[in-house]
Design an enzyme around this catalytic site. Structure first.
Site, PDB file in Angstrom:
ATOM      1  N   THR A  44       0.823  -1.207   0.000  1.00 35.92           N
ATOM      2  CA  THR A  44       0.000   0.000   0.000  1.00 35.92           C
ATOM      3  C   THR A  44       0.857   1.258   0.000  1.00 35.92           C
ATOM      4  O   THR A  44       0.598   2.207  -0.739  1.00 35.92           O
ATOM      5  CB  THR A  44      -0.908   0.011   1.242  1.00 35.92           C
ATOM      6  OG1 THR A  44      -1.680  -1.184   1.268  1.00 35.92           O
ATOM      7  CG2 THR A  44      -1.835   1.209   1.226  1.00 35.92           C
ATOM      8  N   THR A  45       1.898   1.266   0.832  1.00 38.05           N
ATOM      9  CA  THR A  45       2.761   2.438   0.966  1.00 38.05           C
ATOM     10  C   THR A  45       3.501   2.747  -0.328  1.00 38.05           C
ATOM     11  O   THR A  45       3.923   3.885  -0.558  1.00 38.05           O
ATOM     12  CB  THR A  45       3.758   2.224   2.116  1.00 38.05           C
ATOM     13  OG1 THR A  45       3.019   1.933   3.316  1.00 38.05           O
ATOM     14  CG2 THR A  45       4.622   3.432   2.374  1.00 38.05           C
ATOM     15  N   TYR A 109     -13.758  -2.947  -0.860  1.00 36.82           N
ATOM     16  CA  TYR A 109     -14.973  -2.501  -1.548  1.00 36.82           C
ATOM     17  C   TYR A 109     -16.077  -3.559  -1.546  1.00 36.82           C
ATOM     18  O   TYR A 109     -17.225  -3.261  -1.232  1.00 36.82           O
ATOM     19  CB  TYR A 109     -14.674  -2.049  -2.994  1.00 36.82           C
ATOM     20  CG  TYR A 109     -15.851  -1.414  -3.683  1.00 36.82           C
ATOM     21  CD1 TYR A 109     -16.292  -0.140  -3.330  1.00 36.82           C
ATOM     22  CD2 TYR A 109     -16.554  -2.083  -4.688  1.00 36.82           C
ATOM     23  CE1 TYR A 109     -17.382   0.448  -3.950  1.00 36.82           C
ATOM     24  CE2 TYR A 109     -17.642  -1.517  -5.313  1.00 36.82           C
ATOM     25  CZ  TYR A 109     -18.056  -0.248  -4.943  1.00 36.82           C
ATOM     26  OH  TYR A 109     -19.139   0.322  -5.553  1.00 36.82           O
ATOM     27  N   TYR A 135      -3.128  -9.718   5.245  1.00 36.66           N
ATOM     28  CA  TYR A 135      -3.018  -8.302   5.595  1.00 36.66           C
ATOM     29  C   TYR A 135      -4.399  -7.774   5.959  1.00 36.66           C
ATOM     30  O   TYR A 135      -5.266  -7.645   5.107  1.00 36.66           O
ATOM     31  CB  TYR A 135      -2.428  -7.542   4.408  1.00 36.66           C
ATOM     32  CG  TYR A 135      -2.231  -6.046   4.599  1.00 36.66           C
ATOM     33  CD1 TYR A 135      -2.315  -5.435   5.847  1.00 36.66           C
ATOM     34  CD2 TYR A 135      -1.935  -5.246   3.509  1.00 36.66           C
ATOM     35  CE1 TYR A 135      -2.125  -4.073   6.008  1.00 36.66           C
ATOM     36  CE2 TYR A 135      -1.740  -3.879   3.651  1.00 36.66           C
ATOM     37  CZ  TYR A 135      -1.836  -3.298   4.880  1.00 36.66           C
ATOM     38  OH  TYR A 135      -1.651  -1.948   5.032  1.00 36.66           O
ATOM     39  N   ARG A 140      -8.857   0.738   5.605  1.00 37.59           N
ATOM     40  CA  ARG A 140      -8.752   0.940   4.163  1.00 37.59           C
ATOM     41  C   ARG A 140      -9.716   0.069   3.369  1.00 37.59           C
ATOM     42  O   ARG A 140     -10.170   0.464   2.297  1.00 37.59           O
ATOM     43  CB  ARG A 140      -7.316   0.636   3.687  1.00 37.59           C
ATOM     44  CG  ARG A 140      -6.296   1.707   4.034  1.00 37.59           C
ATOM     45  CD  ARG A 140      -4.934   1.349   3.447  1.00 37.59           C
ATOM     46  NE  ARG A 140      -3.935   2.378   3.693  1.00 37.59           N
ATOM     47  CZ  ARG A 140      -3.678   3.393   2.882  1.00 37.59           C
ATOM     48  NH1 ARG A 140      -4.372   3.527   1.760  1.00 37.59           N
ATOM     49  NH2 ARG A 140      -2.745   4.277   3.180  1.00 37.59           N
ATOM     50  N   LYS A 165      -0.352  -9.513   8.923  1.00 36.18           N
ATOM     51  CA  LYS A 165      -0.057  -8.112   9.214  1.00 36.18           C
ATOM     52  C   LYS A 165      -1.337  -7.525   9.781  1.00 36.18           C
ATOM     53  O   LYS A 165      -2.330  -7.360   9.074  1.00 36.18           O
ATOM     54  CB  LYS A 165       0.389  -7.355   7.964  1.00 36.18           C
ATOM     55  CG  LYS A 165       0.658  -5.873   8.239  1.00 36.18           C
ATOM     56  CD  LYS A 165       1.024  -5.105   6.972  1.00 36.18           C
ATOM     57  CE  LYS A 165       1.205  -3.624   7.274  1.00 36.18           C
ATOM     58  NZ  LYS A 165       1.489  -2.819   6.045  1.00 36.18           N
ATOM     59  N   ILE A 212       5.689  -4.208  10.376  1.00 34.95           N
ATOM     60  CA  ILE A 212       5.866  -3.739   9.004  1.00 34.95           C
ATOM     61  C   ILE A 212       5.608  -2.244   9.038  1.00 34.95           C
ATOM     62  O   ILE A 212       4.480  -1.801   9.212  1.00 34.95           O
ATOM     63  CB  ILE A 212       4.940  -4.482   8.028  1.00 34.95           C
ATOM     64  CG1 ILE A 212       5.305  -5.977   8.018  1.00 34.95           C
ATOM     65  CG2 ILE A 212       5.050  -3.896   6.626  1.00 34.95           C
ATOM     66  CD1 ILE A 212       4.413  -6.838   7.128  1.00 34.95           C
TER      67      ILE A 212
END
Length: 290
Positions: A44-45, A109, A135, A140, A165, A212
């Site tokens: 994502t980052t 979503y 994750y 998000r 994560k 992380i």
């Protein structure tokens, strides 16, 4: 091999929007010199959602060639279409030789049920040639992967699920997940990786196996100490910095920091934009105080 401090690498961009490989080279070397334990690439980052498949392949190959086996690498690969994730995984088989695990996010979503999450991750794990790190980031994705579902997934494919994560921000949930972990003698012991820099010391003290981190892009040595020693005093020293780092979203904050350090250009891809001037000033003050 994968535990301790992992940096969720950003993708630096040039002013024209293309990938800044010189900046990426500098950043990866900073992580190596800072003695992080592993790197997460194209998560994502990294703004992977705005990158083409060709760009993602090129960035992965660049990092592999730069690292040269000195650090374990984790590849971000996920989505909200199970069949498409599997197809993408199959298309990357030839590039996964240096990949120790895949970090795959809960579908966003769609908002699947716990049963849907279970079936999604088991289907991916069954075809993956390398272990999976689940994750969970409900802020998000809009869906929370519950500890019981994590254990159900693990028990169905215990040789493929390396860890989770956990970025729910809920310490009670994280501690509950840690309490459910199998013994270390399991075929592939399940590990809990924290996904929130602000919870690093508390989470490690509670029994997590690593972090992380976004902040370690800038401060790998400090966050390595926080993780390896559950250093609450050092954590407190960075708490204000962490608050401003995420106040306008990720990776806007960390790119502001790295730009102010002279390492990259402060360029993001729409729909993300750089921090506002007021937040940039607050971040600059934090850097000076640190």
């Amino acid at each position: 091999m994968i535990q301790g401090l992992g940096t969720a690498l950003i993708t630096p961009f040039l002013p024209d929007g293309s990938v800044d490989y010189k900046g990426l080279d500098t950043l990866v070397q900073k992580q190596i010199d800072g003695k992080v334990d592993f790197l997460v690439v194209l998560g994502t980052t990294a703004e992977a959602a705005t990158m083409t498949e060709e760009e993602k392949t090129a960035v992965w190959d660049f990092v592999v060639n730069k690292v040269k086996g000195r650090l374990p690498l984790v590849l971000g690969l996920g989505g909200n279409n199970t069949a498409q994730v599997i197809e993408s995984l199959n298309s990357k088989l030839s590039t996964l030789n240096y990949c120790k695990a895949i970090l795959t996010v809960t579908p966003y979503y769609n908002k699947p049920s716990q049963e849907g999450l279970y079936q999604h991750f088991v289907a991916i794990a069954k075809v993956s040639p390398v272990p999976i790190i689940l994750y969970n980031v409900p802020g998000r994705t809009g869906v929370n992967l519950l500890p019981e579902t994590v254990m159900r997934i693990y028990e169905s494919v215990p040789d493929k699920i390396m860890g989770v994560k956990e970025a729910s921000g809920n310490m009670d949930q994280i501690k509950h997940l840690i309490s459910l972990l199998p013994s270390s003698s399991a075929p592939l012991p399940l590990k809990v990786f924290l996904g929130d820099d602000a919870l690093a010391a508390e989470g490690m003290a509670a029994g997590a196996h690593g972090l992380i981190s976004v902040a370690s892009n800038a401060y790998p040595e400090a966050f390595g100490q926080i993780v390896r020693h559950a250093d609450k005093a050092l954590q407190a020293h960075y708490n204000e910095f962490i608050k401003y780092l995420f106040i306008e979203g990720n990776p806007s904050g960390i790119k502001t920091v790295l730009c102010q350090m002279g390492l990259i250009h402060n360029v993001l891809r729409l729909p993300l934009v750089p921090n506002s001037e007021s937040i940039q000033q607050l971040i600059q003050q934090c850097i000076h105080s640190l």
